[in-house]
Design an enzyme around this catalytic site. Structure first.
Site, PDB file in Angstrom:
ATOM      1  N   ASN A 108      -4.169   9.227   1.964  1.00  0.00           N
ATOM      2  CA  ASN A 108      -4.486   8.693   3.289  1.00  0.00           C
ATOM      3  C   ASN A 108      -4.836   9.789   4.284  1.00  0.00           C
ATOM      4  OD1 ASN A 108      -4.433   5.935   3.056  1.00  0.00           O
ATOM      5  ND2 ASN A 108      -2.449   5.650   4.034  1.00  0.00           N
ATOM      6  N   ASP A 109      -3.845  10.646   4.602  1.00  0.00           N
ATOM      7  CA  ASP A 109      -4.064  11.584   5.702  1.00  0.00           C
ATOM      8  C   ASP A 109      -3.093  12.749   5.705  1.00  0.00           C
ATOM      9  OD1 ASP A 109      -1.691  10.305   6.685  1.00  0.00           O
ATOM     10  OD2 ASP A 109      -2.907   8.832   7.738  1.00  0.00           O
ATOM     11  N   THR A 169      -8.168   3.432   7.680  1.00  0.00           N
ATOM     12  CA  THR A 169      -7.630   2.161   8.153  1.00  0.00           C
ATOM     13  C   THR A 169      -6.122   2.242   8.386  1.00  0.00           C
ATOM     14  OG1 THR A 169      -7.484   1.439   5.845  1.00  0.00           O
ATOM     15  CG2 THR A 169      -9.412   0.729   7.107  1.00  0.00           C
ATOM     16  N   ARG A 174      -5.376  20.115  23.196  1.00  0.00           N
ATOM     17  CA  ARG A 174      -4.015  19.799  23.622  1.00  0.00           C
ATOM     18  C   ARG A 174      -3.818  18.297  23.429  1.00  0.00           C
ATOM     19  NH1 ARG A 174      -2.119  20.780  28.956  1.00  0.00           N
ATOM     20  NH2 ARG A 174      -0.056  20.987  28.006  1.00  0.00           N
ATOM     21  N   ALA A 201      -5.038   6.844  11.438  1.00  0.00           N
ATOM     22  CA  ALA A 201      -6.234   7.270  12.168  1.00  0.00           C
ATOM     23  C   ALA A 201      -6.838   6.122  12.970  1.00  0.00           C
ATOM     24  CB  ALA A 201      -7.267   7.834  11.193  1.00  0.00           C
ATOM     25  N   ASP A 257       0.820  -1.209   0.000  1.00  0.00           N
ATOM     26  CA  ASP A 257       0.000   0.000   0.000  1.00  0.00           C
ATOM     27  C   ASP A 257       0.861   1.269   0.000  1.00  0.00           C
ATOM     28  OD1 ASP A 257      -2.294  -1.459  -0.112  1.00  0.00           O
ATOM     29  OD2 ASP A 257      -2.934  -1.079   1.948  1.00  0.00           O
ATOM     30  N   SER A 290      -5.209   3.555  14.253  1.00  0.00           N
ATOM     31  CA  SER A 290      -4.353   3.262  15.405  1.00  0.00           C
ATOM     32  C   SER A 290      -4.528   4.302  16.505  1.00  0.00           C
ATOM     33  CB  SER A 290      -2.885   3.189  14.982  1.00  0.00           C
ATOM     34  OG  SER A 290      -2.397   4.461  14.592  1.00  0.00           O
TER      35      SER A 290
END
Length: 301
Positions: free
Chosen positions: A155-156, A196, A183, A199, A81, A201
């Site tokens: 992904n992110d 998956t 915070r 995020a 991936d 985890s």
């Protein structure tokens, strides 16, 4: 934009580019074997330029990723991936679909086992496949109202601190409305594709690829009431660094910009998409079961 999976409007693929995880043991042999399979199926085969530069293969012509749109009908990724993420970000918006072949364990995007390549590709090149559109995020980083960095992510987008610095403080706004001060060790903004990954985890929810949403998942928040939230995919998310040292924002963990207090990151859905092709029997749920070791046995009721 929703992620759409469909079996309609099949395309014919004659010019195929191969991209691979060239660091893997035995990669050149596997790549040549894949190229021969495709040539026997009547396809013209090319190597992506960086893949070509990092192998000893000289008998196959190469094409740069930026030139795929006018020269390539289909990209096949041999790796995992992470390899798929890298090339997908480069060719997003080019309308060139991707197929993922995994050399190790099953991937979410590289979902075809290496041992099944010949049988599966033969059927897919006949038009027996499902098409799966995925959107990206794009971000701009501002300092004193000037753009100091940009990035895209399949992904992110992740704002986080280094391992030796203390907590950071962020102000988050959505569509111009104040959401919260937070915070934490950081904040993850993830697409359904990325839900998956990091995020998940951090305790975020898994979004089905067809869900048009964006996940905001805090990393080790100071207040336990700071929970992950799913926003509409067309949201404009603004994150301001209010406090913290050694902070950066990264995009799919593959590029980053260092941040200073007062910097702002504006994140929105990109107009660019990628298209993944899967075998007809592909199942997102099966991939989740196998990757996350969910119970394999169907319910008896």
């Amino acid at each position: 934009m929703s992620n759409l999976k469909t079996k309609s409007a099949q395309r014919h693929f004659k010019k195929i580019a191969l991209v691979g995880k060239y660091q893997a043991d035995g990669f050149a042999h596997m790549l040549l074997n894949l190229a021969n399979i495709l040539k026997n199926l009547g396809c013209e085969v090319f190597l992506e330029a960086e893949t070509a530069q990092n192998t000893t293969i000289t008998q196959i012509s190469s094409v740069a990723a930026k030139d795929f749109q006018s020269n390539i009908d289909l990209v096949i990724v041999l790796g995992g991936d992470g390899t798929m993420l890298g090339i997908a970000r480069q060719i997003a918006g080019q309308d060139v679909p991707l197929i993922g072949i995994n050399m190790g364990t099953l991937g979410y995007m590289t979902d075809i086992p290496l041992q099944d390549v010949e049988l599966v590709l033969t059927e897919m090149l006949k038009g027996h496949y499902e098409s799966d559109n995925r959107y990206l995020l794009e971000a701009e980083v501002y300092r004193n109202d000037q753009i100091i960095g940009t990035g895209s992510a399949l992904n992110d987008v992740v704002v986080n601190r280094s391992g030796i610095s203390g907590m950071l403080e962020l102000t988050v706004r959505v569509n111009g409305q104040f959401m919260y001060n937070q915070r934490s060790d950081g904040l993850i903004v993830a697409t359904p594709t990325g839900s998956t990954a990091y995020a998940m985890s951090a305790g975020g929810p898994i979004l089905h690829p067809s869900v048009a949403g964006v996940v905001l998942a805090p990393i080790a928040p100071h207040a336990l009431s700071n929970r992950p939230i799913v926003l509409p995919s067309d949201s404009l998310i603004e994150i301001e660094l209010v406090g913290g040292k050694d902070v950066s924002v990264n995009f799919d963990m593959q590029s980053l910009t260092r941040l200073q207090v007062g910097d702002q990151i504006k994140i929105k859905q990109s107009q660019k998409t990628i298209t993944l092709l899967h075998p007809i029997d592909h199942s997102d749920y099966r991939a989740l079961r196998q990757k996350l070791h969910w119970n394999e046995h169907p319910s008896s009721f």
